[in-house]
Design a protein around this motif. Structure first.
Motif, PDB file in Angstrom:
ATOM      1  N   UNK A   1       0.794  -1.209   0.026  1.00  0.00           N
ATOM      2  CA  UNK A   1       0.140  -0.008  -0.185  1.00  0.00           C
ATOM      3  C   UNK A   1       0.965   1.043   0.082  1.00  0.00           C
ATOM      4  N   UNK A   2       2.022   1.142   0.699  1.00  0.00           N
ATOM      5  CA  UNK A   2       2.895   2.346   0.809  1.00  0.00           C
ATOM      6  C   UNK A   2       3.449   2.591  -0.632  1.00  0.00           C
ATOM      7  N   UNK A   3       3.992   1.749  -1.233  1.00  0.00           N
ATOM      8  CA  UNK A   3       4.642   1.646  -2.597  1.00  0.00           C
ATOM      9  C   UNK A   3       3.483   2.319  -3.434  1.00  0.00           C
ATOM     10  N   UNK A   4       2.261   1.767  -3.427  1.00  0.00           N
ATOM     11  CA  UNK A   4       1.402   2.076  -4.197  1.00  0.00           C
ATOM     12  C   UNK A   4       1.203   3.517  -4.344  1.00  0.00           C
ATOM     13  N   UNK A   5       0.737   4.007  -2.848  1.00  0.00           N
ATOM     14  CA  UNK A   5       0.729   5.347  -2.545  1.00  0.00           C
ATOM     15  C   UNK A   5       1.919   6.511  -3.336  1.00  0.00           C
ATOM     16  N   UNK A   6       3.118   5.917  -3.030  1.00  0.00           N
ATOM     17  CA  UNK A   6       4.355   6.708  -3.858  1.00  0.00           C
ATOM     18  C   UNK A   6       4.197   6.926  -5.222  1.00  0.00           C
ATOM     19  N   UNK A   7       3.844   5.608  -5.789  1.00  0.00           N
ATOM     20  CA  UNK A   7       3.988   5.431  -7.332  1.00  0.00           C
ATOM     21  C   UNK A   7       2.710   6.384  -7.757  1.00  0.00           C
ATOM     22  N   UNK A   8       1.551   6.498  -7.404  1.00  0.00           N
ATOM     23  CA  UNK A   8       0.488   7.287  -7.636  1.00  0.00           C
ATOM     24  C   UNK A   8       0.693   8.736  -7.337  1.00  0.00           C
ATOM     25  N   UNK A   9       1.352   9.174  -6.021  1.00  0.00           N
ATOM     26  CA  UNK A   9       1.863  10.532  -5.964  1.00  0.00           C
ATOM     27  C   UNK A   9       2.731  10.885  -6.871  1.00  0.00           C
ATOM     28  N   UNK A  10       3.868  10.152  -7.121  1.00  0.00           N
ATOM     29  CA  UNK A  10       4.864  10.333  -7.770  1.00  0.00           C
ATOM     30  C   UNK A  10       4.196  10.683  -9.368  1.00  0.00           C
ATOM     31  N   UNK A  11       3.215   9.920  -9.923  1.00  0.00           N
ATOM     32  CA  UNK A  11       2.542   9.937 -11.194  1.00  0.00           C
ATOM     33  C   UNK A  11       1.693  11.539 -11.189  1.00  0.00           C
ATOM     34  N   UNK A  12       0.953  11.653 -10.089  1.00  0.00           N
ATOM     35  CA  UNK A  12       0.288  12.965  -9.913  1.00  0.00           C
ATOM     36  C   UNK A  12       1.459  14.141 -10.039  1.00  0.00           C
ATOM     37  N   UNK A  13       2.234  14.100  -9.692  1.00  0.00           N
ATOM     38  CA  UNK A  13       3.423  15.209  -9.474  1.00  0.00           C
ATOM     39  C   UNK A  13       4.013  15.318 -10.712  1.00  0.00           C
ATOM     40  N   UNK A  14       4.304  14.245 -11.328  1.00  0.00           N
ATOM     41  CA  UNK A  14       5.099  14.483 -12.815  1.00  0.00           C
ATOM     42  C   UNK A  14       3.911  15.110 -13.536  1.00  0.00           C
ATOM     43  N   UNK A  15       2.785  14.858 -13.787  1.00  0.00           N
ATOM     44  CA  UNK A  15       1.697  15.356 -14.515  1.00  0.00           C
ATOM     45  C   UNK A  15       1.483  16.634 -14.272  1.00  0.00           C
ATOM     46  N   UNK A  16       1.451  17.090 -13.265  1.00  0.00           N
ATOM     47  CA  UNK A  16       1.278  18.470 -12.636  1.00  0.00           C
ATOM     48  C   UNK A  16       2.703  19.365 -12.982  1.00  0.00           C
ATOM     49  N   UNK A  17       3.604  18.660 -12.918  1.00  0.00           N
ATOM     50  CA  UNK A  17       4.970  19.305 -13.501  1.00  0.00           C
ATOM     51  C   UNK A  17       5.022  19.745 -15.085  1.00  0.00           C
ATOM     52  N   UNK A  18       4.368  18.262 -15.612  1.00  0.00           N
ATOM     53  CA  UNK A  18       4.077  18.551 -16.915  1.00  0.00           C
ATOM     54  C   UNK A  18       3.327  19.722 -17.622  1.00  0.00           C
ATOM     55  N   UNK A  19       2.173  19.723 -16.693  1.00  0.00           N
ATOM     56  CA  UNK A  19       1.377  20.783 -17.297  1.00  0.00           C
ATOM     57  C   UNK A  19       1.821  22.132 -16.890  1.00  0.00           C
ATOM     58  N   UNK A  20       2.350  22.383 -15.598  1.00  0.00           N
ATOM     59  CA  UNK A  20       3.028  23.535 -15.465  1.00  0.00           C
ATOM     60  C   UNK A  20       4.132  24.136 -16.432  1.00  0.00           C
ATOM     61  N   UNK A  21       4.902  23.308 -16.870  1.00  0.00           N
ATOM     62  CA  UNK A  21       5.624  23.421 -17.943  1.00  0.00           C
ATOM     63  C   UNK A  21       5.126  23.947 -19.375  1.00  0.00           C
ATOM     64  N   UNK A  22       4.027  23.350 -19.768  1.00  0.00           N
ATOM     65  CA  UNK A  22       3.455  23.538 -20.899  1.00  0.00           C
ATOM     66  C   UNK A  22       2.639  24.815 -20.923  1.00  0.00           C
ATOM     67  N   UNK A  23       2.146  24.923 -19.478  1.00  0.00           N
ATOM     68  CA  UNK A  23       1.504  26.298 -19.345  1.00  0.00           C
ATOM     69  C   UNK A  23       2.424  27.428 -19.454  1.00  0.00           C
ATOM     70  N   UNK A  24       3.810  27.350 -19.023  1.00  0.00           N
ATOM     71  CA  UNK A  24       4.558  28.362 -19.052  1.00  0.00           C
ATOM     72  C   UNK A  24       5.291  28.535 -20.649  1.00  0.00           C
ATOM     73  N   UNK A  25       5.033  27.576 -21.336  1.00  0.00           N
ATOM     74  CA  UNK A  25       5.706  27.792 -22.643  1.00  0.00           C
ATOM     75  C   UNK A  25       4.618  28.352 -23.476  1.00  0.00           C
ATOM     76  N   UNK A  26       3.318  28.578 -22.927  1.00  0.00           N
ATOM     77  CA  UNK A  26       2.423  29.568 -23.575  1.00  0.00           C
ATOM     78  C   UNK A  26       1.449  28.619 -24.472  1.00  0.00           C
ATOM     79  N   UNK A  27       1.488  27.150 -24.596  1.00  0.00           N
ATOM     80  CA  UNK A  27       0.271  26.255 -24.920  1.00  0.00           C
ATOM     81  C   UNK A  27      -0.554  25.902 -23.782  1.00  0.00           C
ATOM     82  N   UNK A  28      -1.693  25.871 -23.878  1.00  0.00           N
ATOM     83  CA  UNK A  28      -2.890  25.452 -22.906  1.00  0.00           C
ATOM     84  C   UNK A  28      -3.066  23.978 -23.304  1.00  0.00           C
ATOM     85  N   UNK A  29      -3.508  23.224 -22.140  1.00  0.00           N
ATOM     86  CA  UNK A  29      -4.016  21.976 -22.200  1.00  0.00           C
ATOM     87  C   UNK A  29      -5.387  21.924 -22.425  1.00  0.00           C
TER      88      UNK A  29
END
Length: 138
Positions: free
Chosen positions: A110-138
């Motif tokens: 369960x702990x490993x599952x939470x780490x994987x899900x949390x890491x995936x959510x954080x990576x998606x948020x970072x990717x969205x933030x990077x795309x927003x800064x470059x001027x394109x909208x999702x």
């Protein structure tokens, strides 16, 4: 019988009235001559019934593989129990170890599952933030 064993006072089912508990004892458990645990009858008292017997459980210990010596010292005259042919029974409950292993493994997964899900959510948020800064909208 519940009253003689001291189990009647533990439940509202039995009114022992004038019947006094006759079973009482102290116990010590040794390993290689060293005292590792001790107790009194009544410290962890439990019991059960079946068609053919009644039992009074008076102690629980967690042990490792090895040789042990259990010394039981009666502290009351319990001759009233003699006609019932009382005897001691010892049991190793392996389900404790299996249950403990399952619980620990489940917690780990369960702990490993939470780490994987949390890491995936954080990576998606970072990717969205990077795309927003470059001027394109999702």
């Amino acid at each position: 019988m519940d009253c003689l064993l001291g189990l009647g006072q533990r439940t509202a089912l039995n009114d022992c009235g004038q019947i006094q508990q006759v079973l009482d004892l102290d116990w010590q458990l040794y390993r290689s001559g060293d005292l590792i645990q001790q107790g009194k009858y009544g410290d962890n008292l439990g019991g059960g019934h079946s068609k053919d017997y009644i039992d009074a459980e008076f102690g629980y210990v967690y042990v490792k593989r090895g040789r042990y010596t259990l010394i039981i010292t009666p502290t009351k005259n319990s001759q009233l129990l003699a006609p019932t042919n009382p005897r001691a029974h010892f049991e190793i409950a392996s389900d404790y170890y299996v249950g403990s292993l399952i619980l620990q493994s489940g917690s780990l997964f369960f702990g490993v599952f939470l780490i994987v899900v949390g890491s995936a959510i954080m990576a998606i948020q970072q990717w969205r933030l990077k795309r927003m800064r470059s001027g394109s909208m999702i």
